[in-house]
Design a protein around this motif. Structure first.
Motif, mmCIF file in Angstrom:
data_model
loop_
_atom_site.group_PDB
_atom_site.id
_atom_site.type_symbol
_atom_site.label_atom_id
_atom_site.label_comp_id
_atom_site.label_asym_id
_atom_site.label_seq_id
_atom_site.Cartn_x
_atom_site.Cartn_y
_atom_site.Cartn_z
ATOM 1 N N GLU A 193 0.827 -1.204 0.000
ATOM 2 C CA GLU A 193 0.000 0.000 0.000
ATOM 3 C C GLU A 193 0.861 1.254 0.000
ATOM 4 O O GLU A 193 0.562 2.219 -0.693
ATOM 5 C CB GLU A 193 -0.922 -0.022 1.215
ATOM 6 N N LYS A 194 1.931 1.222 0.776
ATOM 7 C CA LYS A 194 2.863 2.345 0.775
ATOM 8 C C LYS A 194 4.090 1.963 -0.033
ATOM 9 O O LYS A 194 4.651 0.897 0.169
ATOM 10 C CB LYS A 194 3.305 2.676 2.204
ATOM 11 N N PHE A 195 4.487 2.833 -0.932
ATOM 12 C CA PHE A 195 5.641 2.522 -1.784
ATOM 13 C C PHE A 195 6.370 3.814 -2.097
ATOM 14 O O PHE A 195 5.811 4.915 -1.959
ATOM 15 C CB PHE A 195 5.185 1.837 -3.066
ATOM 16 N N THR A 196 7.601 3.673 -2.552
ATOM 17 C CA THR A 196 8.381 4.863 -2.905
ATOM 18 C C THR A 196 8.415 5.021 -4.420
ATOM 19 O O THR A 196 8.137 4.077 -5.160
ATOM 20 C CB THR A 196 9.821 4.740 -2.394
ATOM 21 N N LEU A 197 8.787 6.192 -4.848
ATOM 22 C CA LEU A 197 8.844 6.431 -6.286
ATOM 23 C C LEU A 197 9.914 5.585 -6.973
ATOM 24 O O LEU A 197 9.670 5.057 -8.062
ATOM 25 C CB LEU A 197 9.054 7.918 -6.561
ATOM 26 N N PRO A 198 11.091 5.441 -6.383
ATOM 27 C CA PRO A 198 12.061 4.538 -7.012
ATOM 28 C C PRO A 198 11.517 3.117 -7.157
ATOM 29 O O PRO A 198 11.738 2.465 -8.183
ATOM 30 C CB PRO A 198 13.245 4.582 -6.052
ATOM 31 N N GLN A 199 10.775 2.663 -6.143
ATOM 32 C CA GLN A 199 10.164 1.334 -6.229
ATOM 33 C C GLN A 199 9.197 1.268 -7.412
ATOM 34 O O GLN A 199 9.217 0.332 -8.205
ATOM 35 C CB GLN A 199 9.339 1.086 -4.956
ATOM 36 N N LEU A 200 8.343 2.269 -7.498
ATOM 37 C CA LEU A 200 7.341 2.300 -8.565
ATOM 38 C C LEU A 200 8.013 2.327 -9.932
ATOM 39 O O LEU A 200 7.592 1.637 -10.859
ATOM 40 C CB LEU A 200 6.447 3.540 -8.392
ATOM 41 N N GLN A 201 9.099 3.082 -10.015
ATOM 42 C CA GLN A 201 9.794 3.145 -11.299
ATOM 43 C C GLN A 201 10.436 1.810 -11.635
ATOM 44 O O GLN A 201 10.383 1.354 -12.788
ATOM 45 C CB GLN A 201 10.839 4.259 -11.284
ATOM 46 N N LEU A 202 11.020 1.174 -10.651
ATOM 47 C CA LEU A 202 11.598 -0.154 -10.896
ATOM 48 C C LEU A 202 10.535 -1.115 -11.404
ATOM 49 O O LEU A 202 10.777 -1.918 -12.307
ATOM 50 C CB LEU A 202 12.219 -0.711 -9.608
ATOM 51 N N LEU A 203 9.349 -1.010 -10.815
ATOM 52 C CA LEU A 203 8.252 -1.866 -11.265
ATOM 53 C C LEU A 203 7.957 -1.646 -12.744
ATOM 54 O O LEU A 203 7.888 -2.598 -13.526
ATOM 55 C CB LEU A 203 7.003 -1.580 -10.437
ATOM 56 N N TYR A 204 7.822 -0.390 -13.134
ATOM 57 C CA TYR A 204 7.490 -0.128 -14.528
ATOM 58 C C TYR A 204 8.639 -0.450 -15.468
ATOM 59 O O TYR A 204 8.426 -0.843 -16.608
ATOM 60 C CB TYR A 204 6.965 1.303 -14.703
ATOM 61 N N GLU A 205 9.851 -0.332 -14.961
ATOM 62 C CA GLU A 205 10.977 -0.743 -15.794
ATOM 63 C C GLU A 205 10.963 -2.258 -16.003
ATOM 64 O O GLU A 205 11.328 -2.754 -17.073
ATOM 65 C CB GLU A 205 12.288 -0.279 -15.169
ATOM 66 N N ALA A 206 10.518 -2.966 -14.979
ATOM 67 C CA ALA A 206 10.414 -4.418 -15.118
ATOM 68 C C ALA A 206 9.304 -4.781 -16.097
ATOM 69 O O ALA A 206 9.433 -5.707 -16.898
ATOM 70 C CB ALA A 206 10.152 -5.068 -13.761
ATOM 71 N N ILE A 207 8.218 -4.030 -16.054
ATOM 72 C CA ILE A 207 7.096 -4.312 -16.948
ATOM 73 C C ILE A 207 7.473 -3.989 -18.394
ATOM 74 O O ILE A 207 7.272 -4.790 -19.294
ATOM 75 C CB ILE A 207 5.860 -3.493 -16.529
ATOM 76 N N TYR A 208 8.032 -2.811 -18.602
ATOM 77 C CA TYR A 208 8.357 -2.392 -19.962
ATOM 78 C C TYR A 208 9.674 -2.974 -20.444
ATOM 79 O O TYR A 208 10.014 -2.863 -21.620
ATOM 80 C CB TYR A 208 8.435 -0.866 -20.048
ATOM 81 N N GLN A 209 10.417 -3.531 -19.534
ATOM 82 C CA GLN A 209 11.728 -4.081 -19.863
ATOM 83 C C GLN A 209 12.633 -3.078 -20.552
ATOM 84 O O GLN A 209 13.310 -3.394 -21.537
ATOM 85 C CB GLN A 209 11.585 -5.347 -20.709
ATOM 86 N N ARG A 210 12.614 -1.867 -20.056
ATOM 87 C CA ARG A 210 13.585 -0.873 -20.507
ATOM 88 C C ARG A 210 13.692 0.182 -19.417
ATOM 89 O O ARG A 210 12.758 0.407 -18.646
ATOM 90 C CB ARG A 210 13.172 -0.246 -21.835
ATOM 91 N N PRO A 211 14.835 0.834 -19.359
ATOM 92 C CA PRO A 211 15.016 1.878 -18.348
ATOM 93 C C PRO A 211 14.153 3.087 -18.665
ATOM 94 O O PRO A 211 13.887 3.382 -19.828
ATOM 95 C CB PRO A 211 16.505 2.214 -18.462
#
Lengths: 229, 229
Positions: free
Chosen positions: B158-176
DNA sequence: TACTGCTTTTGTCTTTCTGACAAAAAAATC
DNA sequence: GATTTTTTTGTCAGAAAGACAAAAGCAGTA
């Protein structure tokens, strides 16, 4: 024949087909008045049960052929709907597909034979069971697809004019499009072939026929590019 | 109970679940080694048969709960797969769902109990039957969805940080992704709430926790706007 | 206490894409 | 040959997306 699953339940599995065509300025859907119980006489989508030795898509092809006389249509699965109470009396899991057909190929004899009629997708009245939901979900999906993949061409004859194509997309998006912007995008994709022939049915000047070039589109896909109109 | 459909075939209907979680820098999927025949010991997705008086999504919830200990997960149907020869011996129509879970809630006891393990979605080996296809189709769908709707949040606490969220989307999109552009888009949507608390596990400076605000997102949707990261 | 090292946080500029907009050309009809 | 109708074509402005670098916060250590 193995018997691993003997203790499990079996269910009826049916398909329901949303058959879409383009006529005039509107997308139309084929609906019927049911000829059998339950709900005889009510407005309904076309369905059929999946037989033990029949692939699901073959069931769809069978149903589409029975009601249109057309084979090898473009189809896509919308989803499976299986709530316990969704059908009457018996538990039936329905797998919903939509099919896009070229209405010029439609066998009109079947229209009366099957109690069928084409209705504008914006004026479909009430249908039986959860068929209105099937239709709503289908239209959302179809709009997304036609916006991102070149499947709209399945609704047109092989040869079509640019005004025709634009009318189609205006019907799909339900808003007017700018002629110049529409053509710009289209030509940028380079997936159409201009023919030397004109259609003079609809205008004095006549509009050139075009043809979709699948080879070019496939190459576009490989390069990682996308379709977008 | 009516008897309209008596002459039709009935089929086994199962669900197969692709349970996805986010761990470290990668999306992981839960797989098991089957404990029963057929194909005992082989790597497989989690499945279960749909019972006569059970809604399909309830079957999914049951399976997900059995293997994770989590209830009320986000799930979406991928599709129905029912080719005649897809299962062994018997005809089984499988309805595939994926579920997104917060791995912090995962009950680790169940991991050994079920012969289960989490594997990086980019390194899943061979699975039984057509399960690799299920997974491929799922990942395509999931990527599309997370790119256009705010469902990725279901993979985070429920609580997350922006770096965490970005890592998630980088994992989804498979690109930095670019940090500044990522945050710009995110803040423009105005769907996050900044908390007064910092996470200091991963850095000296510490990153602020944020929380997803569903109310604001729903209002965004009503205005016809879209999610896009 | 100041310095080091690591991670978070923040803004501008360029390029690209999208959307608005109008005039000329072609062919049939009168 | 003038009229009517429909097709065909290009430019410009605004919005969105993408590239890019420096400063600030905190803990640990010298």
């Amino acid at each position: 024949m193995t018997k691993f699953y003997l203790q499990e339940d079996k269910l009826y599995v049916s398909v329901d087909c949303i058959i879409l065509g383009f006529k005039g300025n509107a997308i139309n859907v084929l609906i019927i008045k049911r000829k059998f119980e339950p709900l005889k006489g009510e407005r309904s989508l076309m369905g059929g049960f999946v037989r033990r030795n029949e692939n699901i898509e073959d069931t769809v092809s069978r149903v589409v052929y029975d009601y249109t006389g057309i084979q090898n249509v473009y189809m896509e699965q919308v989803g499976a709907y299986g709530d316990v109470g969704r059908d009457i009396g018996e538990r039936v899991v329905s797998i919903v597909y939509y099919a896009l057909i070229d209405m010029e190929l439609f066998d009109e004899k079947l229209e009366k034979e099957n109690n069928a009629e084409w209705v504008d997708i914006n004026n479909v009245g009430q249908l039986i069971l959860d068929h209105n939901r099937f239709l709503d979900d289908t239209l959302k999906l179809m709009k997304r697809r036609t916006a991102t993949r070149p499947v709209g061409f399945n609704l047109l004859p092989e040869k079509f004019t640019l005004p025709q194509l634009q009318l189609l997309y205006e019907a799909i998006y339900q808003r007017p499009l700018d002629k110049r912007n529409f053509r710009k995008k289209l030509f940028d994709m380079d997936i159409l072939e201009k023919l030397d022939e004109k259609d003079k049915q609809l205008s004095r000047k006549g509009a050139y026929y075009y043809r979709f070039n699948k080879g070019k589109y496939d190459r576009l896909l490989e390069d990682g590019d996308y379709f977008s109109l």
